[in-house]
Design an enzyme around this catalytic site. Structure first.
Site, PDB file in Angstrom:
ATOM      1  N   TRP A 129     -16.123 -20.365 -31.158  1.00  0.00           N
ATOM      2  CA  TRP A 129     -15.767 -19.639 -32.601  1.00  0.00           C
ATOM      3  C   TRP A 129     -15.761 -17.909 -32.584  1.00  0.00           C
ATOM      4  CZ3 TRP A 129     -20.475 -17.627 -35.934  1.00  0.00           C
ATOM      5  CH2 TRP A 129     -19.766 -17.789 -37.539  1.00  0.00           C
ATOM      6  N   ASP A 209     -26.597 -19.743 -30.496  1.00  0.00           N
ATOM      7  CA  ASP A 209     -26.262 -20.533 -31.596  1.00  0.00           C
ATOM      8  C   ASP A 209     -26.628 -21.372 -32.250  1.00  0.00           C
ATOM      9  OD1 ASP A 209     -24.711 -20.490 -34.122  1.00  0.00           O
ATOM     10  OD2 ASP A 209     -23.370 -19.743 -33.065  1.00  0.00           O
ATOM     11  N   ALA A 211     -26.209 -23.610 -35.074  1.00  0.00           N
ATOM     12  CA  ALA A 211     -25.282 -24.054 -35.744  1.00  0.00           C
ATOM     13  C   ALA A 211     -25.097 -25.399 -36.669  1.00  0.00           C
ATOM     14  CB  ALA A 211     -24.045 -23.247 -35.758  1.00  0.00           C
ATOM     15  N   LYS A 244     -25.180 -26.168 -41.704  1.00  0.00           N
ATOM     16  CA  LYS A 244     -23.858 -28.172 -41.496  1.00  0.00           C
ATOM     17  C   LYS A 244     -24.803 -28.531 -41.968  1.00  0.00           C
ATOM     18  CE  LYS A 244     -21.256 -24.838 -40.532  1.00  0.00           C
ATOM     19  NZ  LYS A 244     -19.694 -24.550 -39.966  1.00  0.00           N
TER      20      LYS A 244
HETATM   21  N1  PLP Z   1     -21.556 -20.404 -35.610  1.00  0.00           N
HETATM   22  C1  PLP Z   1     -21.308 -21.582 -35.241  1.00  0.00           C
HETATM   23  C2  PLP Z   1     -20.862 -22.045 -33.661  1.00  0.00           C
HETATM   24  C3  PLP Z   1     -20.123 -21.727 -36.298  1.00  0.00           C
HETATM   25  O1  PLP Z   1     -19.078 -22.981 -36.364  1.00  0.00           O
HETATM   26  C4  PLP Z   1     -20.950 -21.918 -37.530  1.00  0.00           C
HETATM   27  C5  PLP Z   1     -19.676 -21.908 -38.845  1.00  0.00           C
HETATM   28  O2  PLP Z   1     -19.092 -22.251 -38.538  1.00  0.00           O
HETATM   29  C6  PLP Z   1     -21.035 -20.895 -38.111  1.00  0.00           C
HETATM   30  C7  PLP Z   1     -22.348 -19.526 -36.822  1.00  0.00           C
HETATM   31  C8  PLP Z   1     -21.773 -19.547 -38.965  1.00  0.00           C
HETATM   32  O3  PLP Z   1     -22.278 -20.590 -40.040  1.00  0.00           O
HETATM   33  P1  PLP Z   1     -23.225 -19.869 -41.290  1.00  0.00           P
HETATM   34  O4  PLP Z   1     -23.096 -18.383 -42.048  1.00  0.00           O
HETATM   35  O5  PLP Z   1     -21.707 -20.552 -42.859  1.00  0.00           O
HETATM   36  O6  PLP Z   1     -24.246 -20.227 -41.742  1.00  0.00           O
END
Ligand code: PLP
Length: 399
Positions: A129, A209, A211, A244
């Site tokens: 990411w 992570d 997500a 998500k």
């Molecule tokens: N980690 C990954 C791999 C992601 O794709 C995302 C968002 O696209 C996030 C973390 C963080 O998401 P948020 O900060 O919107 O909760």
């Protein structure tokens, strides 16, 4: 002073959005930003979220600060939704803090890692990411990368093992809990076991992570790997995003969870996290977390949430199967069926990504990453027509 600032780095997805907005063609296919879209192409508000919001509107009595650690009930319910009955919980070796989304949790985790070991490296399988590497650098930690995929497009377990053999005690290994962004390629149970053993032996802390739980194979299935690490690693950090899984992108709900070797160390982690959070955002936003808490504290809403996630997952996996079954000659989408989550890397050269945009109004990241959920019955033909044109045009013309 402001005129001396370095020029900001461009964000490729923001730039893509700008190009798409300026495109006058009526039929545009948006496969860029990673938000779940339904069959109508909208980013839906989940039923359970609407119900919870109505209830909060009627019952909430205060907008006072939550405090830097956030709402302890929200955090505990979120942990229990994914990881009921943790052995570390029974020993009081877990501490939690509410964060603004998963990004807030990652930033706080890395800030804390830097506080514990300022010269530590963070090991990251790439591609990853796009925010991961800048987040590590923003905390002053060193980034070390290794390939996430091998030449055949499978998870490169030996590259990860090699990375862990070079890592020093105090280092961190950042691992996607499930539905890898951008490749969709996750570890199998044996590999999770091997990472847990190697990280523990090397004194390396996994930073998971998490997500996209629920968008791969199921809410329980998608967290099995993370669960292996939670059960086996003496130290662990986990960034949980509700963006998500509850569709709460703009409401910024998330949590950082830490597992330590002793109850005392866990309590201190919680206190350090709270004092760092105080400097970063002071207090977390409440609304998204209040929604999650309302859903998870009601059996009926929780059951409905699980159904909604299942619908989202089935839609994405259905699209994956549909794409994988296509015969597109040299553009082989077969691997998409076994991959999981919203993202896939198409085997396209950069100039082909540009051609998809210019000739077919299909917008995807420059890397060839698509958000599979951006496809639907109304736009999939345009997408497939574009790929077919690339696949079957004479090679000389595309050079
Ligand atoms: N980690 C990954 C791999 C992601 O794709 C995302 C968002 O696209 C996030 C973390 C963080 O998401 P948020 O900060 O919107 O909760």
């Amino acid at each position: 002073m402001l005129d001396r600032l370095p020029v900001a780095k461009t964000d490729s997805l923001m730039e893509l959005g700008r190009l798409m907005k300026a495109d006058p063609r009526p039929m545009k296919v948006d496969l860029g930003v990673g938000t779940y879209r339904d069959e109508a192409g909208t980013i839906p508000i989940m039923r359970v979220v609407k119900t919870a919001e109505r209830s909060i509107l009627e019952t909430q009595t205060s907008k006072g600060y939550l405090g830097p650690s956030g709402d302890a009930d929200f955090c505990r319910m979120l942990q229990d939704a994914f990881f009921p009955d943790l052995s570390a919980q029974r020993d009081d070796r877990v501490a939690r803090i509410q964060t603004p989304g998963g990004t807030g949790a990652l930033r706080l985790a890395l800030q804390i890692a830097a506080e514990a070991s300022p010269s530590a490296a963070v090991w990251i399988g790439t591609p990853t990411w796009p925010a991961h590497i800048p987040l590590v650098q923003a905390c002053g930690l060193r980034v070390e990368t290794y390939p996430h995929l091998d030449a055949s497009g499978r998870f490169d377990a030996s590259a990860m093992a090699q990375a862990l053999s070079k890592a020093a005690p105090g280092d961190v290994i950042l691992i996607h809990g499930c539905c890898h962004n951008p490749t969709g390629v996750d570890l199998d149970p044996e590999m999770w076991g091997a990472v847990a053993a190697a990280a523990s032996q090397a004194g390396v802390t996994p930073l998971v992570d998490l997500a996209y739980p629920g968008l791969g194979d199921g809410l329980e299935e998608d967290v099995q790997g993370a669960r292996t690490l939670l059960d086996q690693c003496p130290n662990l950090l986990m960034a949980v995003s509700c963006s998500k899984t509850f569709g709460l992108y703009r409401d910024r709900a998330g949590m950082l969870l830490g597992v330590a070797q002793s109850a005392k160390a866990a309590a201190n982690f919680g206190a350090v996290a709270a004092s760092q959070a105080r400097l970063l955002w002071s207090n977390p936003p409440d609304h998204g977390a209040a929604i999650v808490k309302t859903v998870l504290s009601d059996e009926g809403l929780t059951a409905d949430w699980r159904l909604e996630i299942a619908d989202m997952r089935e839609r994405v996996n259905g699209l994956r199967a549909q794409l994988a079954a296509l015969d597109l000659g040299r553009i082989d989408l077969g691997p998409l069926e076994a991959q999981r989550g919203m993202f896939a890397m198409l085997p396209l050269e950069h100039h082909e990504v540009v051609r998809m945009r210019q000739d077919h109004a299909v917008y995807m990241d420059a890397s060839g990453r698509i958000n599979v959920a951006g496809l639907n019955a109304a736009n999939i033909d345009a997408f497939v027509t574009g790929l077919r044109a690339l696949a079957y045009e004479p090679q000389a013309a595309s050079a």
